[in-house]
Design an enzyme around this catalytic site. Structure first.
Site, short mmCIF file in Angstrom:
data_model
loop_
_atom_site.label_atom_id
_atom_site.label_comp_id
_atom_site.label_asym_id
_atom_site.label_seq_id
_atom_site.Cartn_x
_atom_site.Cartn_y
_atom_site.Cartn_z
CG HIS A 1 -2.02 -1.23 1.20
ND1 HIS A 1 -2.00 -1.71 2.59
CD2 HIS A 1 -2.74 -1.43 0.48
CE1 HIS A 1 -2.94 -2.46 2.36
NE2 HIS A 1 -3.69 -2.54 1.03
CE LYS B 1 -25.81 -5.10 2.40
NZ LYS B 1 -25.97 -4.35 1.27
NE ARG C 1 -2.90 -7.15 -4.51
CZ ARG C 1 -3.35 -7.18 -3.49
NH1 ARG C 1 -2.98 -7.45 -2.33
NH2 ARG C 1 -4.87 -6.70 -3.55
CB SER D 1 -4.21 -6.63 4.46
OG SER D 1 -4.08 -5.25 4.25
#
Ligand code: ADP
Length: 162
Positions: free
Chosen positions: A17, A40, A91, A129
């Site tokens: 990031h 959600k 990526r 992550s």
């Protein structure tokens, strides 16, 4: 003034990031890194406030970066901020299909904003992550995956969550 938005979950921020943020900061006058709140989605590892604080800490040396959060449609946020572009990181080819669909949808919802794809540095192409969380939960060393100024808090946060 050319404003770019870099949206994501950032649960937590990684070197991938940060690499995208640094590149975007060179291309635009201002980069708004936006933690997107999705009611959600199951609760992540870090609270939205924690994610923002971690991002702020490792971008404080980049003067044209601001950190924000948003709980609505990205196209509306872009209009609100009068943004020129939405920055997305790519990526591998696997990211492309989903991002392509999102970019076309956002263009439909807000024709004034362009999606710009930026790659992270080659060293971080594989990083996400989720990888950081997985490795850390099993006691692996994630010091190469996250910025040093937030490393300890990220490890603590992931371990606390179990
Ligand atoms: P993740 O949880 O997969 O890291 P995020 O939703 O936080 O994903 O990511 C926000 C944006 O950053 C997305 O556009 C994603 O493709 C991009 N991104 C995340 N990690 C990288 C990386 N290592 N290299 C390039 N882009 C990345």
């Amino acid at each position: 003034m050319k404003i770019a938005i870099y949206p994501g979950s950032f649960d937590p921020i990684t070197n991938g990031h940060l690499s995208v943020i640094r590149r975007a900061a060179k291309l635009f006058d201002e980069v708004l890194v936006v933690v997107m709140i999705n009611h959600k989605k199951p609760v992540g590892c870090f609270s939205y406030e924690e994610r923002m604080e971690l991002i702020k800490r490792c971008t404080k040396d980049i003067p044209n970066v601001k950190v924000d959060y948003y709980a609505g449609l990205l196209a509306d946020y872009a209009r609100e901020k009068d943004a020129t572009a939405i920055v997305k990181g790519l990526r591998a080819v696997s990211d492309f299909e989903h991002e392509f669909q999102q970019a076309l949808t956002n263009k439909e919802l807000n024709p004034d904003v362009e999606t710009v794809f930026v790659t992270a540095g080659a060293d971080y192409m594989y990083l996400s992550s989720s990888i950081v969380k997985q490795v850390c939960q099993f006691g692996g060393d994630v010091s190469k995956f996250v910025p040093p100024e937030v490393y300890e808090d990220i490890v603590k946060g992931i371990k606390k969550k179990g």
